[in-house]
Design a protein around this motif. Structure first.
Motif, PDB file in Angstrom:
ATOM      1  N   ALA A 153      -5.598   0.499 -12.605  1.00 20.74           N
ATOM      2  CA  ALA A 153      -6.889  -0.108 -12.219  1.00 20.74           C
ATOM      3  C   ALA A 153      -6.837  -1.670 -12.055  1.00 20.74           C
ATOM      4  N   THR A 154      -5.978  -2.359 -12.629  1.00 23.10           N
ATOM      5  CA  THR A 154      -5.903  -3.740 -12.709  1.00 23.10           C
ATOM      6  C   THR A 154      -5.222  -4.193 -11.211  1.00 23.10           C
ATOM      7  N   GLY A 155      -5.689  -5.274 -10.595  1.00 23.44           N
ATOM      8  CA  GLY A 155      -4.825  -5.630  -9.308  1.00 23.44           C
ATOM      9  C   GLY A 155      -6.022  -5.719  -8.248  1.00 23.44           C
ATOM     10  N   GLY A 156      -7.111  -5.766  -8.621  1.00 23.20           N
ATOM     11  CA  GLY A 156      -8.136  -5.990  -7.639  1.00 23.20           C
ATOM     12  C   GLY A 156      -8.833  -4.892  -6.974  1.00 23.20           C
ATOM     13  N   GLU A 157      -9.894  -5.044  -6.489  1.00 30.17           N
ATOM     14  CA  GLU A 157     -10.960  -4.017  -5.670  1.00 30.17           C
ATOM     15  C   GLU A 157      -9.850  -3.144  -4.553  1.00 30.17           C
ATOM     16  N   ASP A 158      -9.224  -4.012  -3.981  1.00 26.16           N
ATOM     17  CA  ASP A 158      -8.448  -3.125  -2.726  1.00 26.16           C
ATOM     18  C   ASP A 158      -7.521  -2.008  -3.369  1.00 26.16           C
ATOM     19  N   ARG A 159      -6.750  -2.538  -4.508  1.00 30.53           N
ATOM     20  CA  ARG A 159      -6.083  -1.538  -5.464  1.00 30.53           C
ATOM     21  C   ARG A 159      -6.781  -0.272  -5.743  1.00 30.53           C
ATOM     22  N   LYS A 160      -7.911  -0.601  -6.155  1.00 31.64           N
ATOM     23  CA  LYS A 160      -8.920   0.479  -6.840  1.00 31.64           C
ATOM     24  C   LYS A 160      -9.460   1.439  -5.655  1.00 31.64           C
ATOM     25  N   GLN A 161      -9.617   0.738  -4.453  1.00 34.91           N
ATOM     26  CA  GLN A 161     -10.036   1.617  -3.399  1.00 34.91           C
ATOM     27  C   GLN A 161      -9.080   2.469  -2.929  1.00 34.91           C
ATOM     28  N   ILE A 162      -7.862   2.045  -2.813  1.00 35.81           N
ATOM     29  CA  ILE A 162      -6.816   2.833  -2.364  1.00 35.81           C
ATOM     30  C   ILE A 162      -6.401   4.011  -3.477  1.00 35.81           C
ATOM     31  N   ILE A 163      -6.547   3.713  -4.753  1.00 35.70           N
ATOM     32  CA  ILE A 163      -6.402   4.685  -5.665  1.00 35.70           C
ATOM     33  C   ILE A 163      -7.551   5.858  -5.561  1.00 35.70           C
ATOM     34  N   ARG A 164      -8.489   5.209  -5.246  1.00 34.37           N
ATOM     35  CA  ARG A 164      -9.708   6.298  -5.291  1.00 34.37           C
ATOM     36  C   ARG A 164      -9.625   7.288  -4.068  1.00 34.37           C
ATOM     37  N   ALA A 165      -9.337   6.615  -2.795  1.00 34.92           N
ATOM     38  CA  ALA A 165      -9.016   7.396  -1.618  1.00 34.92           C
ATOM     39  C   ALA A 165      -7.752   8.425  -1.931  1.00 34.92           C
ATOM     40  N   TRP A 166      -6.876   7.758  -2.639  1.00 36.05           N
ATOM     41  CA  TRP A 166      -5.712   8.682  -2.803  1.00 36.05           C
ATOM     42  C   TRP A 166      -6.201   9.943  -3.722  1.00 36.05           C
ATOM     43  N   LEU A 167      -7.127   9.844  -4.702  1.00 41.87           N
ATOM     44  CA  LEU A 167      -7.630  10.725  -5.640  1.00 41.87           C
ATOM     45  C   LEU A 167      -8.582  11.563  -4.787  1.00 41.87           C
ATOM     46  N   LYS A 188       0.855  -1.425  -0.108  1.00 42.54           N
ATOM     47  CA  LYS A 188      -0.028  -0.172   0.041  1.00 42.54           C
ATOM     48  C   LYS A 188       0.884   1.253  -0.103  1.00 42.54           C
ATOM     49  N   ALA A 189       1.778   1.413   0.830  1.00 47.14           N
ATOM     50  CA  ALA A 189       2.768   2.439   0.654  1.00 47.14           C
ATOM     51  C   ALA A 189       3.589   2.513  -0.315  1.00 47.14           C
ATOM     52  N   ILE A 190       3.851   1.350  -1.061  1.00 54.02           N
ATOM     53  CA  ILE A 190       4.696   1.629  -2.374  1.00 54.02           C
ATOM     54  C   ILE A 190       3.577   2.140  -3.330  1.00 54.02           C
ATOM     55  N   LEU A 191       2.394   1.722  -3.340  1.00 53.69           N
ATOM     56  CA  LEU A 191       1.425   2.094  -4.299  1.00 53.69           C
ATOM     57  C   LEU A 191       1.092   3.830  -4.007  1.00 53.69           C
ATOM     58  N   ARG A 192       0.890   4.149  -2.928  1.00 47.24           N
ATOM     59  CA  ARG A 192       0.899   5.540  -2.564  1.00 47.24           C
ATOM     60  C   ARG A 192       2.205   6.201  -3.145  1.00 47.24           C
ATOM     61  N   ALA A 193       3.260   5.764  -2.989  1.00 37.55           N
ATOM     62  CA  ALA A 193       4.648   6.615  -3.425  1.00 37.55           C
ATOM     63  C   ALA A 193       4.546   6.552  -4.863  1.00 37.55           C
ATOM     64  N   VAL A 218      -2.955   9.583 -13.087  1.00 39.53           N
ATOM     65  CA  VAL A 218      -3.808   8.547 -12.419  1.00 39.53           C
ATOM     66  C   VAL A 218      -5.206   8.623 -12.673  1.00 39.53           C
ATOM     67  N   ARG A 219      -5.738   9.959 -12.839  1.00 34.81           N
ATOM     68  CA  ARG A 219      -7.098  10.062 -12.854  1.00 34.81           C
ATOM     69  C   ARG A 219      -7.415   9.609 -14.263  1.00 34.81           C
ATOM     70  N   ASP A 220      -6.527  10.320 -15.514  1.00 31.71           N
ATOM     71  CA  ASP A 220      -7.058   9.565 -16.754  1.00 31.71           C
ATOM     72  C   ASP A 220      -6.872   8.056 -16.663  1.00 31.71           C
ATOM     73  N   ASP A 221      -5.873   7.566 -16.035  1.00 27.97           N
ATOM     74  CA  ASP A 221      -5.769   6.014 -16.168  1.00 27.97           C
ATOM     75  C   ASP A 221      -6.812   5.356 -15.409  1.00 27.97           C
ATOM     76  N   MET A 222      -7.432   5.895 -14.513  1.00 26.35           N
ATOM     77  CA  MET A 222      -8.554   5.220 -13.881  1.00 26.35           C
ATOM     78  C   MET A 222      -9.885   5.370 -14.903  1.00 26.35           C
ATOM     79  N   ASN A 223      -9.815   6.541 -15.477  1.00 25.54           N
ATOM     80  CA  ASN A 223     -11.145   6.783 -16.225  1.00 25.54           C
ATOM     81  C   ASN A 223     -11.090   5.911 -17.547  1.00 25.54           C
ATOM     82  N   THR A 224      -9.987   5.623 -18.009  1.00 24.15           N
ATOM     83  CA  THR A 224      -9.754   4.684 -19.319  1.00 24.15           C
ATOM     84  C   THR A 224      -9.519   3.232 -19.159  1.00 24.15           C
ATOM     85  N   GLY A 225      -9.593   3.054 -17.782  1.00 20.75           N
ATOM     86  CA  GLY A 225      -9.328   1.731 -17.200  1.00 20.75           C
ATOM     87  C   GLY A 225      -8.230   1.053 -17.451  1.00 20.75           C
ATOM     88  N   GLY A 226      -7.043   1.907 -17.316  1.00 20.83           N
ATOM     89  CA  GLY A 226      -5.644   1.384 -17.662  1.00 20.83           C
ATOM     90  C   GLY A 226      -4.828   0.525 -16.645  1.00 20.83           C
TER      91      GLY A 226
END
Length: 104
Positions: free
Chosen positions: A33-47, A7-12, A22-30
């Motif tokens: 966004a792959t790697g599971g729901e936990d990863r998507k939740q962390i990215i959404r929280a970071w955004l 999680k720390a590595i992902l945030r870094a 990051v926002r463009d990648d999430m909107n296009t499904g890049g």
């Protein structure tokens, strides 16, 4: 412990990549966004955190703009009053000269 490490590595990585990418990648499904729901939740929280930071910066800039506007308005009023006092002094001088000439 390994759970927190990725999680720390992902945030870094997200900080390194930047909000717009990051926002463009999430909107296009890049690839982010792959790697599971936990990863998507962390990215959404970071955004969301990035949105809050940006809104705080924009609010501070708006406040600064308002303070500058108020200062400019006060400065204009001061200049306007000074102009009217100068015109009044000119009129008083002309009246004084006219009175002096009439007594000659």
């Amino acid at each position: 412990m390994a759970n927190q490490d990725w999680k720390a590595i992902l945030r870094a990585d997200l900080d390194r990549i930047g909000e717009r990418a990051v926002r463009d990648d999430m909107n296009t499904g890049g690839g982010l966004a792959t790697g599971g729901e936990d990863r998507k939740q962390i990215i959404r929280a970071w955004l969301r955190e990035q949105d809050e930071k940006r809104e705080a910066r924009e609010a501070a800039a708006y406040d600064l703009t308002q303070r500058t506007f108020n200062y400019t308005e006060r400065s204009f009023n001061y200049t306007q009053r000074t102009y009217y006092v100068a015109i009044a002094a000119l009129i008083a001088t002309l009246v004084g000269i006219a009175i002096a000439l009439l007594h000659l």
